[in-house]
Design an enzyme around this catalytic site. Structure first.
Site, short mmCIF file in Angstrom:
data_model
loop_
_atom_site.label_atom_id
_atom_site.label_comp_id
_atom_site.label_asym_id
_atom_site.label_seq_id
_atom_site.Cartn_x
_atom_site.Cartn_y
_atom_site.Cartn_z
N GLU A 163 0.79 -1.27 -0.08
CA GLU A 163 -0.04 -0.12 0.13
C GLU A 163 0.92 1.26 0.12
O GLU A 163 0.66 2.26 0.74
CB GLU A 163 -1.01 0.15 1.38
CG GLU A 163 -1.95 -1.11 0.93
CD GLU A 163 -3.09 -0.84 1.99
OE1 GLU A 163 -2.94 -0.28 3.17
OE2 GLU A 163 -4.19 -1.61 1.80
N GLU B 237 -5.42 -8.39 -1.12
CA GLU B 237 -6.04 -8.31 0.13
C GLU B 237 -7.62 -7.97 -0.32
O GLU B 237 -7.94 -7.34 -1.07
CB GLU B 237 -5.52 -7.13 0.90
CG GLU B 237 -4.32 -7.26 1.52
CD GLU B 237 -3.71 -6.06 2.53
OE1 GLU B 237 -4.84 -5.62 2.93
OE2 GLU B 237 -2.63 -6.09 2.48
C1 BG6 Z 1 -4.55 -2.80 4.47
C2 BG6 Z 1 -3.17 -3.45 4.91
O1 BG6 Z 1 -4.52 -1.38 4.71
O2 BG6 Z 1 -5.52 -3.03 5.11
C3 BG6 Z 1 -3.25 -4.21 6.14
O3 BG6 Z 1 -2.32 -3.56 3.99
C4 BG6 Z 1 -4.51 -4.14 7.00
O4 BG6 Z 1 -2.17 -4.24 6.73
C5 BG6 Z 1 -5.77 -4.17 6.11
O5 BG6 Z 1 -4.52 -5.08 8.11
C6 BG6 Z 1 -6.98 -4.16 6.73
O6 BG6 Z 1 -6.98 -2.97 7.45
P1 BG6 Z 1 -7.48 -3.24 9.23
O7 BG6 Z 1 -7.33 -1.75 9.66
O8 BG6 Z 1 -8.85 -3.60 9.15
O9 BG6 Z 1 -6.52 -3.98 9.81
#
Ligand code: BG6
Length: 491
Positions: free
Chosen positions: A197, A385
């Site tokens: 990211e 993700e």
């Molecule tokens: C992204 C990141 O921002 O989203 C992860 O690459 C992160 O590291 C994921 O965990 C989900 O966000 P959060 O804040 O729910 O953990």
């Protein structure tokens, strides 16, 4: 069937959010070790000590006061210190991933496990051994690792004593780290990602109180990472021609809230600033035309050498990857209905529903994003993700085993898989999908454990208690079926 043969189904984690063992076997500290827990309404804090001994805590996007140094303080809880202790549970966890049929497992290497401060001449053998063992374990089950070189965890020494990513010299330290892991794991890894990211650098300062100086620093920080990423791509191809290296963008689909031309323009500029700026440099090897406008908005003058520009041109990535959780509505109009999300604030979209953490649920936005991006770069894409952070309740299942009935998670994932399928039918070269937090882990944004994403429940609580036992949720069997049918059976 839409999903191509060999499609890389799997799950994703990050070292700092799952490994724990923060000070074990020679690992050095990173900023993520000095972050407390937060909630949806209260920020994670960075704790610090001043030269006169006074101690304090500030929201993570503010940075510590001049002269202060990050410190682990009594009376605070640091969720990443133990996380879910993947460091000692990786065999058990990988066996569960294999049981689901994972083809690919996205994980990251903690830089400070390899070079504790970043400036050592020789790497830390125990750190190298740990990841070798993880890769060997994956190999045992035929699971391909997809390895992120940097997932929010620069060694703290580099951050505090050397000026972090704003300092051009950090590029050379990253080069050394990248060369070490690319050489060490040749034959065990094929696919790499440079910076997780990367585009959040700008979004992150905008969460606090951005000044022109903060914008300058953030754009310089990004420039140095772009050059380091280009070096890593070039190096990877030299070390092993079979290596493929991708970028990783926080993918948020932006929509104008109204048809007002000002909103249409603002929305386009949002795409440029938050999404295309990084993707263009990393995929095309040069800055886009609109970069000038972005810099001029804040009087930014960057230090960019001729050599940097030549390096960028030689290191475009092989493929594009992104996270996708939500879309965002952009407007120039006053609106009281503001929502927060993955490092971004926007207007509430009346056509969508929202998660318990306020993230817009928008599967169609994933198709929109995939098609737009593929059209722009024409490189293979992976969604690395995606998932729903939700409260889970551990209950006794019919077979007497503890489980979670997480239909809401299955529904979320199913709708996103459907949209990926359409995008593939429409011609997008989508080659992989790794859901976020395939095993519960520490939330990056809030530091909570109770914001769970996994197919596997981990008995670990926000107050640090828990047995660390692993339990299969209902979504575990669902995902296993999806993978076994290569996406044909998502019922
Ligand atoms: C992204 C990141 O921002 O989203 C992860 O690459 C992160 O590291 C994921 O965990 C989900 O966000 P959060 O804040 O729910 O953990």
């Amino acid at each position: 069937m839409a999903f191509p043969e060999g499609f890389l189904w799997g799950g994703a984690t990050a070292a700092n959010q799952c490994e724990g063992a923060w000070d074990v076997d020679g690992r050095g500290p990173a900023e993520t070790d000095m972050l407390t827990g937060g909630t949806v309404n209260t920020p994670r804090m960075l704790t610090y000590r001043m030269p006169d001994g006074t101690e304090g805590a500030v929201p993570q996007w503010e940075g510590v006061p001049e002269g202060g140094r990050l410190a682990v303080l009594d009376g605070y809880l640091y969720p990443n210190h133990d996380a879910i202790d993947f460091y000692h549970h990786y065999k058990e966890d990988i066996a569960l991933f294999a049981e689901m049929g994972f083809k690919q497992y996205r994980m990251s290497i903690s830089w400070s496990r390899i070079y504790p401060t970043g400036i050592e001449d020789e790497p830390n053998q125990a750190g190298l051994d740990f990841y070798r063992n993880v890769f060997l374990e994956l190999q045992k089950y035929g699971i391909e690792p997809l390895v992120t070189m940097w997932h929010f965890d620069t060694p703290n020494y580099i951050e505090e004593e050397l000026g972090g990513w704003e300092n051009h010299d950090t590029i050379a330290l990253f080069d050394k780290y990248a060369r070490t892991i690319l050489t060490e794991y040749k034959g065990l890894v094929k696919n790499w990602l440079t910076f997780n990211e990367i585009n959040n650098t700008i979004a992150f300062i905008e969460m606090g109180h951005p000044t022109d100086e903060k914008y300058r620093a953030a754009y310089q920080h990004l420039h140095n990472k772009f050059v380091a990423s280009a070096h890593a791509v070039k190096m990877a191809h030299e070390i092993d021609p079979a290596y493929k290296v991708g970028c990783m963008i926080c993918g948020i689909a932006n929509y104008p809230l109204t048809p007002d031309p000002d909103d249409i323009l603002a929305n386009r500029y949002q795409w440029e600033k938050n999404i295309f700026y990084c993707g263009d440099v990393q995929c095309k090897g040069k800055y886009p035309t609109f970069a000038k406008r972005l810099w001029n908005e804040h009087g930014v003058e960057l230090e960019i050498t001729e050599q940097d520009l030549a390096d960028l041109a030689e290191g475009p990535v092989d493929f594009y990857t992104f996270s996708y959780y939500m879309s965002n509505a952009v407007t120039t109009h006053q609106t009281d209905d503001q929502v927060g999300g993955n490092f971004v604030m926007g207007a509430k979209n009346p056509y969508l529903t929202y998660s318990d953490w306020g993230w817009a649920l928008d599967p169609k936005g994933l198709r929109y994003y995939l098609e737009l991006i593929y059209d722009r770069y024409e490189k293979p894409i992976m969604v690395v993700e995606n998932g729903l952070g939700a409260f889970d309740e551990l209950v006794e299942g019919e077979d007497g085993q503890m489980t979670v009935h997480d239909d809401y998670r299955i529904d979320y994932l199913r709708e996103h898989v459907k949209e990926m399928e359409i995008a593939i039918e429409d011609g997008v070269d989508l080659v992989g999908y790794t859901t976020w937090g395939c095993i519960d882990l520490v939330s990056a944004g809030t530091g909570e454990m109770r914001k769970r994403y996994g197919f596997i429940y981990v008995d670990k609580n926000d107050d640090g208690t828990g047995t660390m036992a692993r339990y299969k949720k209902d979504s575990f069997a669902w995902y296993k079926k999806v993978i076994a049918s290569n996406g044909a059976d998502i019922a």
